[in-house]
Design a protein around this motif. Structure first.
Motif, mmCIF file in Angstrom:
data_model
loop_
_atom_site.group_PDB
_atom_site.id
_atom_site.type_symbol
_atom_site.label_atom_id
_atom_site.label_comp_id
_atom_site.label_asym_id
_atom_site.label_seq_id
_atom_site.Cartn_x
_atom_site.Cartn_y
_atom_site.Cartn_z
ATOM 1 N N THR A 1 0.857 -1.178 0.000
ATOM 2 C CA THR A 1 0.000 0.000 0.000
ATOM 3 C C THR A 1 0.897 1.233 0.000
ATOM 4 N N SER A 2 0.442 2.287 -0.625
ATOM 5 C CA SER A 2 1.279 3.477 -0.747
ATOM 6 C C SER A 2 0.948 4.537 0.292
ATOM 7 N N GLU A 3 -0.155 4.341 1.027
ATOM 8 C CA GLU A 3 -0.569 5.357 1.979
ATOM 9 C C GLU A 3 -1.350 4.713 3.125
ATOM 10 N N LEU A 4 -1.133 5.223 4.324
ATOM 11 C CA LEU A 4 -1.921 4.850 5.498
ATOM 12 C C LEU A 4 -2.544 6.123 6.038
ATOM 13 N N LYS A 5 -3.835 6.287 5.802
ATOM 14 C CA LYS A 5 -4.525 7.504 6.220
ATOM 15 C C LYS A 5 -5.227 7.271 7.553
ATOM 16 N N GLY A 6 -5.330 8.319 8.334
ATOM 17 C CA GLY A 6 -6.041 8.264 9.600
ATOM 18 C C GLY A 6 -5.430 9.231 10.595
ATOM 19 N N ARG A 7 -6.293 9.848 11.397
ATOM 20 C CA ARG A 7 -5.835 10.799 12.409
ATOM 21 C C ARG A 7 -6.095 10.229 13.794
ATOM 22 N N PRO A 8 -5.074 10.244 14.638
ATOM 23 C CA PRO A 8 -5.276 9.759 16.002
ATOM 24 C C PRO A 8 -6.126 10.725 16.825
ATOM 25 N N VAL A 9 -6.856 10.165 17.760
ATOM 26 C CA VAL A 9 -7.639 10.938 18.715
ATOM 27 C C VAL A 9 -7.117 10.597 20.104
ATOM 28 N N LEU A 10 -6.730 11.599 20.877
ATOM 29 C CA LEU A 10 -6.234 11.409 22.229
ATOM 30 C C LEU A 10 -7.065 12.276 23.155
ATOM 31 N N TYR A 11 -7.589 11.675 24.195
ATOM 32 C CA TYR A 11 -8.336 12.487 25.154
ATOM 33 C C TYR A 11 -8.052 12.031 26.578
ATOM 34 N N ASP A 12 -8.307 12.953 27.516
ATOM 35 C CA ASP A 12 -8.099 12.676 28.932
ATOM 36 C C ASP A 12 -9.304 11.956 29.515
ATOM 37 N N ILE A 13 -9.036 11.062 30.447
ATOM 38 C CA ILE A 13 -10.073 10.418 31.247
ATOM 39 C C ILE A 13 -10.064 11.140 32.591
ATOM 40 N N THR A 14 -11.215 11.643 33.016
ATOM 41 C CA THR A 14 -11.270 12.420 34.251
ATOM 42 C C THR A 14 -12.203 11.775 35.274
ATOM 43 N N ASP A 15 -11.948 12.100 36.541
ATOM 44 C CA ASP A 15 -12.853 11.657 37.602
ATOM 45 C C ASP A 15 -13.988 12.673 37.754
ATOM 46 N N ASP A 16 -14.842 12.479 38.739
ATOM 47 C CA ASP A 16 -15.990 13.359 38.932
ATOM 48 C C ASP A 16 -15.612 14.804 39.269
ATOM 49 N N ASN A 17 -14.362 15.007 39.738
ATOM 50 C CA ASN A 17 -13.902 16.358 40.072
ATOM 51 C C ASN A 17 -13.117 17.015 38.943
#
Length: 127
Positions: free
Chosen positions: A77-93
């Motif tokens: 394959t000549s290309e691998l497309k895709g954007r990573p998503v990174l997010y924080d996991i938070t507690d109730d506070n």
């Protein structure tokens, strides 16, 4: 085509991962921590099998440091497309207790972004 993606996780934390693929190409996915320790390295066993089940990799463990390197390699394959998503996991506070990384990759021209899927979650404390 080989693509390396940097993944930031909680330092010296506990992570779990889930990787699946339903492409029809020779595919390898590997995750290393910043000391070079391999968390997992899996290669698709049968390129003609496009079934999404079973997963390519799944598991959990401790990492050294916080900077992971995800390598995705797909032959012919000549290309691998895709954007990573990174997010924080938070507690109730609103305190950050972990991080989640997800990427859906496309290795062909149909743009369905279901060829390779990686999810990694990490916590600052275990148990």
């Amino acid at each position: 085509m080989k693509r390396e993606i940097k993944v930031s996780m909680p330092k010296d934390g506990y992570i779990s991962w889930f990787v699946t693929t339903q492409n029809a190409l020779k595919t390898r996915v590997e995750l290393r921590d910043e000391k070079g320790n391999i968390c997992f390295s899996e290669q698709k066993k049968n390129e003609s099998d496009t079934s999404i089940d079973p997963p390519l990799a799944q598991g959990a463990g401790f990492i050294v440091g916080s900077n992971l390197s995800l390598t995705v390699e797909v032959e012919t394959t000549s290309e691998l497309k895709g954007r990573p998503v990174l997010y924080d996991i938070t507690d109730d506070n609103g305190n950050i207790v972990g991080k989640n990384f997800t990427i859906a990759l496309e290795d062909y021209t149909d743009n369905d972004f279901n060829d390779i899927y990686v999810n990694i979650v990490g916590w600052y404390n275990k148990g």
